[in-house]
Design an enzyme around this catalytic site. Sequence first.
Site, short mmCIF file in Angstrom:
data_model
loop_
_atom_site.label_atom_id
_atom_site.label_comp_id
_atom_site.label_asym_id
_atom_site.label_seq_id
_atom_site.Cartn_x
_atom_site.Cartn_y
_atom_site.Cartn_z
N ASP A 1 0.79 -1.24 0.00
CA ASP A 1 0.00 0.00 0.00
C ASP A 1 0.82 1.29 0.00
O ASP A 1 0.50 2.24 0.74
CB ASP A 1 -0.95 0.02 1.20
CG ASP A 1 -1.99 -1.09 1.15
OD1 ASP A 1 -2.01 -1.85 0.17
OD2 ASP A 1 -2.79 -1.19 2.10
N ASP B 1 -4.67 -0.70 -1.96
CA ASP B 1 -6.01 -0.54 -1.42
C ASP B 1 -6.90 0.01 -2.53
O ASP B 1 -6.53 0.97 -3.20
CB ASP B 1 -5.94 0.46 -0.25
CG ASP B 1 -6.63 -0.03 1.00
OD1 ASP B 1 -6.74 -1.25 1.17
OD2 ASP B 1 -7.05 0.80 1.81
N HIS C 1 -10.82 0.71 -2.86
CA HIS C 1 -12.17 0.69 -2.29
C HIS C 1 -13.22 1.24 -3.25
O HIS C 1 -12.98 2.26 -3.92
CB HIS C 1 -12.21 1.53 -1.01
CG HIS C 1 -11.40 0.98 0.11
ND1 HIS C 1 -11.51 -0.32 0.53
CD2 HIS C 1 -10.47 1.56 0.92
CE1 HIS C 1 -10.69 -0.53 1.56
NE2 HIS C 1 -10.04 0.60 1.80
N HIS D 1 -17.71 2.15 0.57
CA HIS D 1 -17.13 1.00 1.30
C HIS D 1 -17.54 1.01 2.77
O HIS D 1 -17.64 2.06 3.40
CB HIS D 1 -15.60 1.02 1.18
CG HIS D 1 -14.99 -0.27 1.59
ND1 HIS D 1 -14.37 -0.45 2.81
CD2 HIS D 1 -14.92 -1.48 0.97
CE1 HIS D 1 -13.93 -1.69 2.90
NE2 HIS D 1 -14.26 -2.34 1.80
N HIS E 1 -10.93 6.90 1.70
CA HIS E 1 -9.57 6.89 1.15
C HIS E 1 -9.47 5.83 0.05
O HIS E 1 -10.22 4.86 0.01
CB HIS E 1 -8.54 6.59 2.25
CG HIS E 1 -8.68 5.22 2.84
ND1 HIS E 1 -9.65 4.89 3.77
CD2 HIS E 1 -7.98 4.07 2.61
CE1 HIS E 1 -9.54 3.61 4.09
NE2 HIS E 1 -8.54 3.08 3.40
N LYS F 1 -6.92 -4.93 -3.03
CA LYS F 1 -7.69 -5.44 -1.89
C LYS F 1 -8.67 -4.39 -1.39
O LYS F 1 -8.52 -3.21 -1.65
CB LYS F 1 -6.75 -5.90 -0.77
CG LYS F 1 -5.78 -4.86 -0.29
CD LYS F 1 -4.71 -5.46 0.61
CE LYS F 1 -3.76 -4.42 1.14
NZ LYS F 1 -4.40 -3.42 2.04
N CYS G 1 -2.07 -2.93 7.73
CA CYS G 1 -1.95 -3.79 6.55
C CYS G 1 -0.64 -4.58 6.52
O CYS G 1 -0.63 -5.73 6.10
CB CYS G 1 -2.13 -2.96 5.28
SG CYS G 1 -3.81 -2.28 5.16
#
Length: 209
Positions: free
Chosen positions: A11, A49, A51, A55, A84, A109, A154
């Site tokens: 990330d 990341d 999203h 989310h 974010h 993810k 993470c």
Amino acid sequence: MQQNAALIVVDVQNGFTPGGQLAVQDADQIIPHINQLGPYFDNIVLTQDWHPEHHISFADQHAGKAAYELIQLDYGPQVLWPRHCVQGTKDAELHPDLNLPQAQLIIRKGFHSDLDSYSAFMEADHKTTTGLAGYLRERGIDTVFIVGIATDFCVAWTAMDACKLGFQTFVIADATKGIDLKGSLQHAWQDMLAQGVKRIYMKDLLAQV
């Protein structure tokens, strides 16, 4: 590094670096360290990341709740975050200073709207896999070195899952940066070390290679 080792870069995105919507203080300072590691690894995996707009981990999706509150969802406790790394936005892009052109795989993810995902291996329900373990095993990789953001979320979840899945696991401490939310950084290190993750530093790794 040996062919059986991979570098997992967690990330390193605009959203988690200064100016991002969930910025971790000084997180951009680890990027030169990560870039320095790149040439030593034939196998590099990046995570991102990713999203959807609505989310479940976003605080603004829960009436009366604020960012960093802890709530209970069907799959367990969930920290609520500021919005974010929304898919397709600049916030979700990999940081422009990250220079690892030799990376072979990007694992995205957190793209299920009703399920968060910290770990590169397993989503927050501890049942839904990303496929990364199978990818690494198919390539004969049994050792992983983990760097990135954030150490206490993470990175830690990725490292602990890697251990549980049978990989020899190292976290390069000075190539990670933590949020440290109410002591979360210390707790994350305690949990990682208790589960068999090994903590090393850039100088230790580079001295060996």
